[in-house]
Enzyme design. Structure first.
Site, PDB file in Angstrom:
ATOM      1  CE1 TYR A 144      -3.702   2.505   0.643  1.00  9.63           C
ATOM      2  CE2 TYR A 144      -2.405   3.279   2.499  1.00  9.63           C
ATOM      3  CZ  TYR A 144      -3.466   3.442   1.637  1.00  9.63           C
ATOM      4  OH  TYR A 144      -4.291   4.537   1.759  1.00  9.63           O
ATOM      5  CG  ASP A 239       5.828   3.788   0.746  1.00 13.51           C
ATOM      6  OD1 ASP A 239       6.153   4.510   1.717  1.00 13.51           O
ATOM      7  OD2 ASP A 239       4.638   3.594   0.406  1.00 13.51           O
ATOM      8  CE  LYS A 267       2.074   4.380   8.224  1.00 18.03           C
ATOM      9  NZ  LYS A 267       0.675   4.297   8.594  1.00 18.03           N
TER      10      LYS A 267
HETATM   11  N1  PMP Z   1       2.953   4.122   2.323  1.00 14.19           N
HETATM   12  C1  PMP Z   1       2.973   3.180   3.294  1.00 14.19           C
HETATM   13  C2  PMP Z   1       4.020   2.111   3.267  1.00 14.19           C
HETATM   14  C3  PMP Z   1       2.030   3.215   4.326  1.00 14.19           C
HETATM   15  O1  PMP Z   1       2.054   2.274   5.271  1.00 14.19           O
HETATM   16  C4  PMP Z   1       1.050   4.238   4.316  1.00 14.19           C
HETATM   17  C5  PMP Z   1      -0.004   4.324   5.397  1.00 14.19           C
HETATM   18  N2  PMP Z   1      -0.272   3.216   6.112  1.00 14.19           N
HETATM   19  C6  PMP Z   1       1.081   5.191   3.295  1.00 14.19           C
HETATM   20  C7  PMP Z   1       2.051   5.095   2.318  1.00 14.19           C
HETATM   21  C8  PMP Z   1       0.088   6.296   3.237  1.00 14.19           C
HETATM   22  O2  PMP Z   1       0.317   7.195   4.279  1.00 14.19           O
HETATM   23  P1  PMP Z   1      -0.850   8.167   4.775  1.00 14.19           P
HETATM   24  O3  PMP Z   1      -1.876   7.295   5.420  1.00 14.19           O
HETATM   25  O4  PMP Z   1      -0.146   9.079   5.749  1.00 14.19           O
HETATM   26  O5  PMP Z   1      -1.361   8.889   3.595  1.00 14.19           O
END
Ligand code: PMP
Length: 428
Positions: A144, A239, A267
């Protein structure tokens, strides 16, 4: 039976918010329960509006590696608050923040701050497309990367939790340039490169996946991606929104010794406030406006309160040489405890764990990709989740989300966690 305050609030919430929640996984749909409305968080614990206290193994889905509002982070927010909340102009603290990010994350020569992980990945992909002049992106099933249209194909996290094939509202033309391959399958990536060699702008990957539950990269997988990208002129994007400052000071790229071209962060770096970033090789980042032709912007980017919280968090992390050893030890203790308890209860499970992130899969394993993660017994997970909640342990309400430990957790807290799991597993 009398309704709890959480239930009463949910009744109001569903009238005005779709599903009663501002992010789908929070709705507890996958475990058949009802969400708890949280009133406060302190250290390793959260308390709901009915006064029930839980050991928090969600940690706001990753940010709270130090637990809830450590005193230094709280003080940094309060100090900034006295000076205002946002200016839409450069600040000294955001320069310090950028310097800190570039110092800690090996691949980042320059960074740009944004407000969410979704924005970070969208922007990094635009940078990759703009820099290479190519359109196609390669992503992995079960990873994701936020909810941008072209990234929702075979996505993990809430899309996996709700069992959606893909999101409605994404026209095929937009997903046309997204190529999806199974995680840990280097052969499949090689095939894609063979058929589309000079059209691929980037490969985006969670270097340790957290959004199909915790799934580790197999030996040689990330190295193979690095080689394929280098050979074809595509950019490799790690990511690290979840793994950045979670699995090591410099994220998974430090842990595995691999340098992506671009990295996305979020995060932990926001210290509990909305802050995220993307960064990488200077020549790529110098293509961004106002220096170059690739546009990206944000009213609240580098927001002073978020920078204050994030910088205070990163300083605590940077100054503590033993932090990640402690977190690793905690993670190993929990992983071993869960596996032992499951074996004793005769429940086939696989525990995947890296440092302070882990998932207990109700599957004999190994769990190495989306297909094996999805083969887990989710009904059993739901019963386990409910039994843990009853014993005061707040786990992600989905088989396809990683759980997180925090440095605020004591040995006693971890014993509580493993003890509760032993009882829960016996009861399944
Ligand atoms: N990339 C990864 C690996 C994530 O775990 C997440 C959120 N869980 C996101 C992108 C998206 O981040 P956000 O919820 O702050 O938009």
């Amino acid at each position: 039976m009398e309704r709890t305050r959480s239930q009463q609030l949910m009744e109001r919430a569903v009238q005005v918010i779709p599903g009663g929640v501002n992010s789908p996984v929070r709705a507890f749909r996958a475990v058949g329960g009802e969400p708890l409305f949280i009133a406060r968080g302190e250290g390793a614990y959260i308390t709901d509006v009915d006064g029930n206290c839980f050991l928090d193994c969600i940690g706001s889905w990753g940010p709270l590696i130090l637990g809830h509002t450590p005193p230094r982070v709280r003080q940094a927010i309060l100090t900034q608050l006295d000076c205002g909340t946002t200016y839409g102009a450069p600040t000294e603290a955001e320069v310090e923040m950028a310097e800190m990010l570039c110092r800690l994350v090996p691949s980042c020569g320059m960074v740009r701050m944004v407000s969410s992980g979704t924005e970070a990945t969208m922007s990094a992909i635009r940078a990759a497309r703009g820099f290479t002049g190519r359109a196609k992106i390669v992503k992995f099933e079960g990873c994701y990367h936020g909810h941008a249209d072209y990234l929702l194909a075979k996505s993990g996290s809430g899309v996996a939790t709700l069992g959606l094939p893909d999101s409605a509202g994404v026209p095929p033309s937009i997903a046309y340039d997204t190529i999806t391959v199974p995680y840990n399958n280097l052969g499949a990536v090689r095939d894609v490169f063979q058929s589309h060699a000079d059209q691929i702008a980037c490969v985006i990957v969670e270097p340790i996946a957290g959004n199909m539950g915790c799934v580790l990269p197999m030996e040689g997988f990330l190295e193979g991606l690095r080689d394929l990208c280098s050979q074809s002129g595509a950019l490799l994007i790690f990511d690290e929104v979840m793994t950045g400052f979670r699995v090591a000071k410099g994220g998974a790229q430090e842990l595995f010794g691999i340098r992506p071209d671009l990295t996305t962060l979020g995060k932990v770096m926001g210290g509990g406030l909305p802050a995220a970033a993307y960064g990488g090789r200077r020549e790529i980042m110098q293509s961004m406006a106002p220096l170059g032709p690739i546009y990206q912007a944000g009213t609240l980017s580098g927001n002073p309160l978020a920078v204050a919280a994030g910088l205070a968090t990163l300083r605590i992390i940077a100054e503590d040489p033993a932090l990640y050893d402690r977190l690793d030890a905690k993670g190993r203790y929990v992983a071993q405890g869960l596996k032992k308890a499951a074996d004793k209860a005769g429940v086939p499970v696989t525990v995947n764990q890296v440092g302070s992130m882990f998932t207990l899969f109700f599957h004999p394993g190994p769990v190495t990709d989306y297909a094996s993660a999805k083969a887990s017994d989710t009904a059993r997970f739901a019963r386990f989740h409910a039994a843990m909640l009853q014993q005061g342990v707040y786990l992600p309400p989905s088989q396809f989300e990683a759980a997180f430990l925090s440095d605020a957790m004591t040995d006693g807290d971890l014993e509580l966690l493993v003890g509760a799991a032993a009882k829960a597993l016996q009861s399944l």
